[in-house]
Design a protein around this motif. Structure first.
Motif, PDB file in Angstrom:
ATOM      1  N   TYR A 176      34.293  38.439  58.597  1.00  0.00           N
ATOM      2  CA  TYR A 176      35.428  37.745  57.987  1.00  0.00           C
ATOM      3  C   TYR A 176      36.088  38.576  56.899  1.00  0.00           C
ATOM      4  CZ  TYR A 176      38.058  33.855  56.100  1.00  0.00           C
ATOM      5  OH  TYR A 176      39.068  33.042  55.672  1.00  0.00           O
ATOM      6  N   GLU A 218      44.196  43.347  53.428  1.00  0.00           N
ATOM      7  CA  GLU A 218      43.816  41.934  53.367  1.00  0.00           C
ATOM      8  C   GLU A 218      44.328  41.290  52.073  1.00  0.00           C
ATOM      9  OE1 GLU A 218      42.472  39.945  55.496  1.00  0.00           O
ATOM     10  OE2 GLU A 218      42.325  38.262  54.093  1.00  0.00           O
ATOM     11  N   LEU A 219      44.170  42.002  50.963  1.00  0.00           N
ATOM     12  CA  LEU A 219      44.650  41.462  49.688  1.00  0.00           C
ATOM     13  C   LEU A 219      46.166  41.284  49.714  1.00  0.00           C
ATOM     14  CD1 LEU A 219      42.390  43.483  47.267  1.00  0.00           C
ATOM     15  CD2 LEU A 219      42.522  41.003  47.360  1.00  0.00           C
ATOM     16  N   ARG A 237      47.163  38.221  51.271  1.00  0.00           N
ATOM     17  CA  ARG A 237      46.982  37.023  50.441  1.00  0.00           C
ATOM     18  C   ARG A 237      48.138  36.863  49.462  1.00  0.00           C
ATOM     19  NH1 ARG A 237      40.478  37.615  49.546  1.00  0.00           N
ATOM     20  NH2 ARG A 237      40.056  37.528  51.770  1.00  0.00           N
ATOM     21  N   ILE A 238      48.805  37.953  49.166  1.00  0.00           N
ATOM     22  CA  ILE A 238      49.964  37.862  48.267  1.00  0.00           C
ATOM     23  C   ILE A 238      51.229  37.612  49.071  1.00  0.00           C
ATOM     24  CG2 ILE A 238      51.345  39.094  46.563  1.00  0.00           C
ATOM     25  CD1 ILE A 238      48.776  40.676  45.891  1.00  0.00           C
ATOM     26  N   PHE A 239      51.428  38.395  50.143  1.00  0.00           N
ATOM     27  CA  PHE A 239      52.726  38.372  50.833  1.00  0.00           C
ATOM     28  C   PHE A 239      52.722  37.600  52.147  1.00  0.00           C
ATOM     29  CE2 PHE A 239      52.626  42.529  48.571  1.00  0.00           C
ATOM     30  CZ  PHE A 239      53.584  42.214  47.622  1.00  0.00           C
ATOM     31  N   ASN A 283      48.226  45.436  35.137  1.00  0.00           N
ATOM     32  CA  ASN A 283      47.784  44.191  35.782  1.00  0.00           C
ATOM     33  C   ASN A 283      48.149  42.950  34.964  1.00  0.00           C
ATOM     34  OD1 ASN A 283      46.417  42.808  37.925  1.00  0.00           O
ATOM     35  ND2 ASN A 283      44.678  42.491  36.542  1.00  0.00           N
ATOM     36  N   TYR A 293      50.104  42.821  40.596  1.00  0.00           N
ATOM     37  CA  TYR A 293      48.678  42.798  40.873  1.00  0.00           C
ATOM     38  C   TYR A 293      48.208  44.225  41.077  1.00  0.00           C
ATOM     39  CZ  TYR A 293      50.247  38.106  41.662  1.00  0.00           C
ATOM     40  OH  TYR A 293      50.845  36.891  41.489  1.00  0.00           O
ATOM     41  N   TYR A 349      44.956  46.740  41.683  1.00  0.00           N
ATOM     42  CA  TYR A 349      43.553  46.935  42.031  1.00  0.00           C
ATOM     43  C   TYR A 349      43.250  48.422  41.990  1.00  0.00           C
ATOM     44  CZ  TYR A 349      42.610  42.154  43.447  1.00  0.00           C
ATOM     45  OH  TYR A 349      42.400  40.810  43.450  1.00  0.00           O
ATOM     46  N   LYS A 392      30.465  43.145  47.457  1.00  0.00           N
ATOM     47  CA  LYS A 392      30.331  41.693  47.571  1.00  0.00           C
ATOM     48  C   LYS A 392      30.473  41.265  49.036  1.00  0.00           C
ATOM     49  CE  LYS A 392      32.363  37.652  45.646  1.00  0.00           C
ATOM     50  NZ  LYS A 392      32.891  37.320  46.945  1.00  0.00           N
ATOM     51  N   TYR A 429      48.879  27.292  43.919  1.00  0.00           N
ATOM     52  CA  TYR A 429      49.409  28.615  43.567  1.00  0.00           C
ATOM     53  C   TYR A 429      48.714  29.154  42.328  1.00  0.00           C
ATOM     54  CZ  TYR A 429      52.590  32.410  42.499  1.00  0.00           C
ATOM     55  OH  TYR A 429      53.103  33.658  42.249  1.00  0.00           O
ATOM     56  N   GLU A 455      46.559  32.421  42.442  1.00  0.00           N
ATOM     57  CA  GLU A 455      47.095  33.569  41.717  1.00  0.00           C
ATOM     58  C   GLU A 455      46.072  34.086  40.707  1.00  0.00           C
ATOM     59  OE1 GLU A 455      50.099  35.660  38.995  1.00  0.00           O
ATOM     60  OE2 GLU A 455      48.506  34.267  38.490  1.00  0.00           O
ATOM     61  N   GLU A 487      42.900  33.837  40.933  1.00  0.00           N
ATOM     62  CA  GLU A 487      41.830  34.533  41.656  1.00  0.00           C
ATOM     63  C   GLU A 487      42.210  35.978  41.960  1.00  0.00           C
ATOM     64  OE1 GLU A 487      39.629  30.950  44.149  1.00  0.00           O
ATOM     65  OE2 GLU A 487      41.011  32.270  45.169  1.00  0.00           O
ATOM     66  N   ILE A 488      43.458  36.151  42.397  1.00  0.00           N
ATOM     67  CA  ILE A 488      43.866  37.503  42.774  1.00  0.00           C
ATOM     68  C   ILE A 488      43.983  38.394  41.543  1.00  0.00           C
ATOM     69  CG2 ILE A 488      45.734  38.858  43.805  1.00  0.00           C
ATOM     70  CD1 ILE A 488      46.143  36.531  45.754  1.00  0.00           C
ATOM     71  N   LYS A 489      44.447  37.819  40.434  1.00  0.00           N
ATOM     72  CA  LYS A 489      44.537  38.593  39.189  1.00  0.00           C
ATOM     73  C   LYS A 489      43.159  38.965  38.660  1.00  0.00           C
ATOM     74  CE  LYS A 489      48.568  38.971  36.712  1.00  0.00           C
ATOM     75  NZ  LYS A 489      49.493  40.009  36.933  1.00  0.00           N
ATOM     76  N   LYS A 528      40.239  39.052  40.305  1.00  0.00           N
ATOM     77  CA  LYS A 528      39.516  39.909  41.254  1.00  0.00           C
ATOM     78  C   LYS A 528      38.047  39.551  41.434  1.00  0.00           C
ATOM     79  CE  LYS A 528      42.386  43.549  39.376  1.00  0.00           C
ATOM     80  NZ  LYS A 528      42.416  44.750  38.577  1.00  0.00           N
ATOM     81  N   LYS A 529      37.635  38.349  41.030  1.00  0.00           N
ATOM     82  CA  LYS A 529      36.205  38.027  41.133  1.00  0.00           C
ATOM     83  C   LYS A 529      35.907  37.228  42.406  1.00  0.00           C
ATOM     84  CE  LYS A 529      34.364  39.630  37.232  1.00  0.00           C
ATOM     85  NZ  LYS A 529      35.426  40.640  37.025  1.00  0.00           N
ATOM     86  N   PHE A 578      37.391  34.642  45.660  1.00  0.00           N
ATOM     87  CA  PHE A 578      38.601  34.410  46.453  1.00  0.00           C
ATOM     88  C   PHE A 578      38.431  33.165  47.315  1.00  0.00           C
ATOM     89  CE2 PHE A 578      38.554  38.797  45.297  1.00  0.00           C
ATOM     90  CZ  PHE A 578      39.860  39.053  44.956  1.00  0.00           C
ATOM     91  N   SER A 583      42.410  31.693  47.592  1.00  0.00           N
ATOM     92  CA  SER A 583      43.415  32.619  48.110  1.00  0.00           C
ATOM     93  C   SER A 583      43.074  33.109  49.510  1.00  0.00           C
ATOM     94  CB  SER A 583      43.575  33.804  47.156  1.00  0.00           C
ATOM     95  OG  SER A 583      42.324  34.318  46.800  1.00  0.00           O
ATOM     96  N   ALA A 584      41.781  33.058  49.874  1.00  0.00           N
ATOM     97  CA  ALA A 584      41.427  33.540  51.211  1.00  0.00           C
ATOM     98  C   ALA A 584      41.705  32.486  52.271  1.00  0.00           C
ATOM     99  CB  ALA A 584      39.952  33.937  51.238  1.00  0.00           C
ATOM    100  N   ARG A 585      41.716  31.211  51.885  1.00  0.00           N
ATOM    101  CA  ARG A 585      41.821  30.155  52.898  1.00  0.00           C
ATOM    102  C   ARG A 585      43.219  29.570  52.996  1.00  0.00           C
ATOM    103  NH1 ARG A 585      36.831  29.728  50.939  1.00  0.00           N
ATOM    104  NH2 ARG A 585      35.104  29.536  52.398  1.00  0.00           N
ATOM    105  N   LEU A 638      50.541  33.772  48.395  1.00  0.00           N
ATOM    106  CA  LEU A 638      51.293  33.423  47.187  1.00  0.00           C
ATOM    107  C   LEU A 638      52.783  33.311  47.481  1.00  0.00           C
ATOM    108  CD1 LEU A 638      49.593  35.642  44.445  1.00  0.00           C
ATOM    109  CD2 LEU A 638      49.119  33.270  45.051  1.00  0.00           C
TER     110      LEU A 638
END
Lengths: 429, 271
Positions: free
Chosen positions: A159, A170-171, A174-176, A289, A295, A297, A308, B150, B154, B156-158, B160-161, B163, B166-168, B172
């Protein structure tokens, strides 16, 4: 009959050894022929950069293994020492358990990777094209594809992505959301950029821009892989247009600082910007950031995520193992059943032999037929045969006294003799 | 008759809710489809029950707490179906559907029998005012949920720990774009709702604006959303900041709807 696997993988052999026991696409048919000459009826070869494995179905495992080693040593010039020291041999339950594990990505270097299933499918296709597999291995491989599919859909093993490029993509999803309308800027033309570009190209982004201090390198990279090269000075213009930025230059000082991005964001009317900085030392000032709708990274963030995700996958692999255990049990009991009742196997084999023979005759006649037509015919004949022999198989299961067995045997042998007879007559005319 | 139609609508909404929750856990496409068709069925059955009630009562059935909650749920379901047809937002079902179910079960707590209409409400302005206001509020309710989502995603993405969200849930940009659409549909409805209400008040009570709590709060709501539109279009606010304003706007709606009806009272307390 026994199912056996012999081979080596990334756990048992270093890359320089694996390279030596790698069978190329052209070598595999040759290998199958050699096996057939030595009376090994069912076999399949899976050869990737991480493993080379030979699957067999044989009556005498030890003898067949000796034959294989001999062929590999004599015809493929592989050192005997490699064949003895770096390989493993698994028999019966542990052999197909192993194949299930391999196809599900549980035996891969990166646990849960999806590529291996495609490679197993290719290996099986090559084997069937060369008529190397038979009734049992066909059954085993089809079962394997089912198991791998179950593992993928019922666990989250594949996944979350683990490679840097795939995580960046992937990230950004999640944004776009969808990426095919999006533009990306790649800064730097080194090896990291190259890997990333290959991946981005595959993802079908709308436009890829490349800039580099030395314009020539950007141009070369664009020509070799994908993208449009721009002079380095156009960076701030490009920053206004793109959605995602990937930097990996060798610059000692940050190329992109907060001031620049604040300015850019104003001109972008706050459209979100996703920056991936995989350079060491970093190309983007980390405080970037903090800016709204930006965003960032860096390589450490991505490495943490990768760790992780990998540990998530390991957790999921326990679930996957449960699935595989239950499927191994099912397959074992199926095998036992077919051994206990060899007549069933006999009937099925006979029918399959007739089918294959007739199919090949037709396929040879249909010179203009494309792959799809042939596949449809193949499927059609399979379906007919299956339906025709089903009552026989059911009868054997129901009532296995000698009389029925005799009748069934006679039915099927007679059919074959009939067939020979008819063939002769055909040729005579 | 009417009651059994209403109950079958609730049944379908509950089925849809459960399917969407199961979809969140399993991720199976067939489960999502079940939820979707249950929602479509629920919406139309619910619509039929509202039309029946209208025919039975002879007036627009938005005159007491039961009817108001039911109609509000209907508007949310309808708007969500519209959004679903426009965006790929299947996963939002597991956020929106539970609220629809809760609203309807809450509605059941109030007497559902049809009573003769209070003389002051007998007007052609009743359907116009209530339908526009409810549609506007339903749209802003959806945007409230989207905004909360949102902000969590948001963050979560900022950070970075983790998700989890945001994953499901939708990206955004998708959430922000839904918010924009809610703003551009919700605001005109709200505005028309307030203006028609004011005109009706002019006829019924002799004064267009009498600063009763409901009027005051709806004006505050309108101002919050007006600021949102201004900031979004003129200053270029996006994302997090607009999401916060959306949430502020909806809290203000909550005051108008629940707070005033249940706690403060005033000219509007028919429900």
């Amino acid at each position: 009959m026994q199912i056996v696997v012999f081979g080596l993988n990334h756990n048992t052999a270093p890359v320089e050894i694996r390279e030596k026991l790698f069978l190329t696409e052209s070598q595999v048919p040759q290998f199958f022929n050699a096996l057939r000459d030595r009376d090994i009826e069912e076999s399949a070869v899976l050869s990737t950069c991480n493993r080379t494995e030979i699957y067999l179905c044989t009556n005498d495992a030890d003898e067949s293994l000796a034959v294989i080693k001999e062929i590999l040593e004599n015809s493929f010039n592989i050192d005997r020492r490699i064949l003895e020291e770096y390989t493993y041999t698994l028999k019966d339950e542990s052999s197909y358990r192993h194949l299930f594990l391999v196809a599900s990505g549980l035996d891969s270097m990166v646990v849960g990777e999806a590529q291996i299933l495609g490679q197993v499918k290719d290996a099986y296709r090559t084997a069937t094209h060369n008529n190397a597999t038979g009734y049992l291995l066909n059954k085993l491989f089809h079962k394997t594809f089912n198991v791998a599919k179950r593992v993928r859909s019922e666990t989250r093993i594949g996944y979350n992505p683990v490679s840097i490029s795939s995580m960046a993509v992937e990230l950004s999803k999640r944004i776009f959301g969808e990426l095919h309308q999006r533009k990306v800027l790649v800064i730097g033309a080194g090896e990291m950029s190259e890997t990333a570009l290959r991946y981005l190209k595959k993802e079908g982004l709308h436009e890829i821009f490349i800039i580099n201090r030395t314009f020539g390198n950007a141009k070369k990279l664009a020509e070799d892989i994908a993208g449009i090269p721009y002079p380095f000075e156009s960076m701030s213009d490009l920053l206004m247009q793109v959605d995602m930025v990937l930097t990996s230059t060798g610059s000692e000082k940050p190329l992109i600082d907060t001031g620049l991005i604040v300015q850019v964001m104003k001109k972008r009317k706050n459209r979100p910007l996703f920056l991936v900085d995989i350079a060491v030392p970093r190309d983007v000032d980390p405080t970037v950031n903090k800016i709204e709708n930006v965003y960032l990274y860096d390589i450490d963030d991505l490495k943490d995520l990768s760790q992780k995700h990998l540990s998530d996958r390991l957790k999921e692999s326990e679930k996957a193992l449960e699935i595989i255990d239950s499927e191994v049990k099912k397959f074992s009991s199926w095998l036992r059943q077919s051994e206990k009742n060899p007549l069933i196997t006999f009937v099925i084999d006979k029918a399959e032999a007739i089918r294959t023979k007739e199919f090949k005759k037709t396929a040879q006649k249909l010179k203009n037929a494309d792959e799809e037509t042939l596949r449809s015919i193949d499927m059609l004949t399979r379906a007919i045969v299956k339906k025709l022999i089903h009552p026989h198989v059911a009868l054997i299961k129901e009532d296995s006294d000698r009389e029925t067995s005799e009748i069934i045997k006679r039915l099927f042998t007679l059919e074959e003799e009939d067939e020979k007879d008819l063939d002769n007559r055909d040729e005579g005319q | 008759m009417n009651v059994s139609i209403f109950y079958s609508a609730i049944f379908c909404y509950l089925l849809s809710t459960l399917s969407y929750l199961a979809y969140l856990v399993s991720g199976k496409k067939t489960v999502e489809r079940t939820g979707h068709y249950a929602l479509v069925a629920a919406f139309f059955i619910h619509l039929v029950s509202v039309v029946f009630r209208y025919l039975q009562a002879g007036h627009t059935p938005i005159t007491n707490m039961f009817e108001a909650l039911s109609f509000f749920a209907l508007c949310i379901a309808g708007f969500f179906l519209y959004l679903k047809a426009t965006y790929r937002i299947n996963s939002l079902g597991c956020i929106v559907l539970p609220f629809i179910s809760i609203l309807l079960i809450w509605a059941l707590a109030y007497p559902a029998d049809i009573k003769p209409l209070a003389p002051v409400l007998r007007s052609y302005w009743l359907p116009v005012h209530t339908i526009f206001s409810f549609l506007g509020n339903a749209i802003f309710f959806v945007s409230f949920l989207v905004s909360v989502l949102y902000i969590i995603a948001e963050r979560e993405i900022k950070r970075k720990k983790t998700f989890l969200f945001s994953a499901r849930f939708p990206s955004l940009e998708t959430l922000d774009s839904i918010n924009y659409r809610c703003m551009s549909y919700g605001f005109p409805f709200l505005t028309v709702g307030i203006i028609t209400g004011s005109i009706w008040a002019g006829f019924a009570w002799g004064s267009y604006w009498s600063w009763d709590p409901k009027e005051t709060w709806s004006l505050i709501t309108w101002i919050v959303y007006a600021i949102l539109i201004h900031n979004r279009l003129a200053i270029g606010w996006r994302g997090r900041k607009t999401a916060y304003l959306m949430i502020a706007g909806f809290i203000s709606i909550l005051f108008t709807f629940v707070g005033v009806n249940l706690l403060i009272g005033g000219l509007h307390s028919y429900m």
